[in-house]
Design an enzyme around this catalytic site. Structure first.
Site, PDB file in Angstrom:
ATOM      1  N   SER A  59       1.000  -1.202  -0.173  1.00  0.00           N
ATOM      2  CA  SER A  59      -0.194   0.088  -0.224  1.00  0.00           C
ATOM      3  C   SER A  59       1.088   1.402  -0.626  1.00  0.00           C
ATOM      4  O   SER A  59       1.938   1.837   0.221  1.00  0.00           O
ATOM      5  CB  SER A  59      -0.961  -0.402   1.372  1.00  0.00           C
TER       6      SER A  59
HETATM    7  N1  SAM Z   1      -0.648  -4.413   4.186  1.00  0.00           N
HETATM    8  C1  SAM Z   1       0.263  -5.135   3.099  1.00  0.00           C
HETATM    9  C2  SAM Z   1       1.613  -4.219   3.128  1.00  0.00           C
HETATM   10  O1  SAM Z   1       1.604  -3.462   4.220  1.00  0.00           O
HETATM   11  O2  SAM Z   1       2.406  -4.767   2.341  1.00  0.00           O
HETATM   12  C3  SAM Z   1      -0.206  -4.670   1.844  1.00  0.00           C
HETATM   13  C4  SAM Z   1      -1.754  -5.643   1.560  1.00  0.00           C
HETATM   14  S1  SAM Z   1      -2.336  -5.629  -0.428  1.00  0.00           S
HETATM   15  C5  SAM Z   1      -2.737  -4.543  -0.810  1.00  0.00           C
HETATM   16  C6  SAM Z   1      -3.462  -6.735   0.287  1.00  0.00           C
HETATM   17  C7  SAM Z   1      -3.450  -8.487   0.733  1.00  0.00           C
HETATM   18  O3  SAM Z   1      -4.756  -9.146   1.086  1.00  0.00           O
HETATM   19  C8  SAM Z   1      -2.867  -9.032  -0.569  1.00  0.00           C
HETATM   20  O4  SAM Z   1      -1.198  -9.854  -0.369  1.00  0.00           O
HETATM   21  C9  SAM Z   1      -4.330  -9.891  -0.835  1.00  0.00           C
HETATM   22  O5  SAM Z   1      -3.443 -11.415  -1.658  1.00  0.00           O
HETATM   23  C10 SAM Z   1      -4.460  -9.753   0.625  1.00  0.00           C
HETATM   24  N2  SAM Z   1      -5.731 -10.750   0.953  1.00  0.00           N
HETATM   25  C11 SAM Z   1      -6.582 -11.085   0.155  1.00  0.00           C
HETATM   26  N3  SAM Z   1      -7.974 -11.505   0.217  1.00  0.00           N
HETATM   27  C12 SAM Z   1      -7.427 -12.239   2.176  1.00  0.00           C
HETATM   28  C13 SAM Z   1      -8.150 -13.232   2.567  1.00  0.00           C
HETATM   29  N4  SAM Z   1      -9.335 -13.453   3.069  1.00  0.00           N
HETATM   30  N5  SAM Z   1      -6.970 -13.414   3.681  1.00  0.00           N
HETATM   31  C14 SAM Z   1      -6.000 -12.854   3.939  1.00  0.00           C
HETATM   32  N6  SAM Z   1      -5.320 -12.320   2.983  1.00  0.00           N
HETATM   33  C15 SAM Z   1      -6.221 -11.263   2.110  1.00  0.00           C
END
Ligand code: SAM
Length: 211
Positions: A59
């Site tokens: 992000s």
């Molecule tokens: N917080 C992260 C960082 O600091 O880099 C950025 C996160 S990225 C925008 C969103 C993440 O959510 C992705 O890696 C995706 O695989 C994960 N994601 C999507 N649905 C999810 C779920 N139900 N449970 C856990 N992770 C999930």
């Protein structure tokens, strides 16, 4: 390394409205370049989201700082993050003294980030799975932060939040969301603040979008 860049980034976030000292201190301390792909090192301290691989992103620093400020964590608080991604957001919360549990659904990302946490000796607890159903074993949490966009607030996350705790989650369609900041005021009562204009990848799971 990159100390001036981190300081300049924190200063630019302050100018954009982030005023929480603990959040800004963590931005200055946590080495974002260790969480981005090798080829993107020169962009690590720009205020922009970056591609992580596996169709996912780390992000934008402003978004990380805004969500962190809204979460309002104190040292020692148990905090659950859904969507570990690069691990940067988890590292910011850990730097602020929170006990961080974090869930990632993508197995390759989970493996990469677990190794990174170990190498950096960060005592963060990662898990691979569907974060929409939370992590009941360590509930209740003083804070829950969801870093992917959901069509609605997952009931499991509401129930795993401690009374007085905050849940920060993007809610909307698959492309654009508003950030919901819920404060739990009773067993099943919440106060909600809403901030517009955010863009996250979809939260996919039982209580999110169907894959
Ligand atoms: N917080 C992260 C960082 O600091 O880099 C950025 C996160 S990225 C925008 C969103 C993440 O959510 C992705 O890696 C995706 O695989 C994960 N994601 C999507 N649905 C999810 C779920 N139900 N449970 C856990 N992770 C999930």
């Amino acid at each position: 390394m990159y100390e001036k860049e981190r300081f300049d980034l924190a200063e630019s976030l302050y100018k954009k409205g982030i005023t929480d000292k603990a959040t800004l201190k963590a931005i200055i301390k946590v080495e974002r370049h260790l969480f981005v792909k090798q080829g993107l090192l020169n962009h690590a301290y720009k205020d922009s989201a970056l591609y992580l691989g596996h169709g996912q992103t780390i992000s934008q620093p402003y978004t990380v700082a805004f969500m962190t400020e809204k979460l309002n964590v104190k040292s020692g608080d148990p905090v659950l993050e859904i969507g570990t991604g690069s691990g940067y957001q988890a590292a910011i919360l850990h730097e602020m003294g929170a006990r961080v549990y974090t869930i990632e659904r993508n197995f390759e990302l989970y493996q990469e980030v677990s190794k990174l946490f170990q190498n950096m000796r960060l005592h963060i607890y990662p898990r691979c799975g569907d974060g929409t159903i939370g992590w009941n074993e360590f509930a209740p949490y003083a804070g829950i932060i969801v870093t992917a966009g959901s069509p609605s607030v997952p009931p499991s996350l509401k129930s795993q939040l401690a009374i007085g705790g905050r849940l920060v989650i993007p809610i909307g369609n698959m492309k654009e969301q508003e950030l919901y900041i819920l404060t739990k005021t009773g067993e099943d009562t919440f106060e909600t603040e809403i901030a517009p204009n955010f863009q996250f990848v979809p939260l996919i799971g039982k209580e999110g979008w169907k894959s």
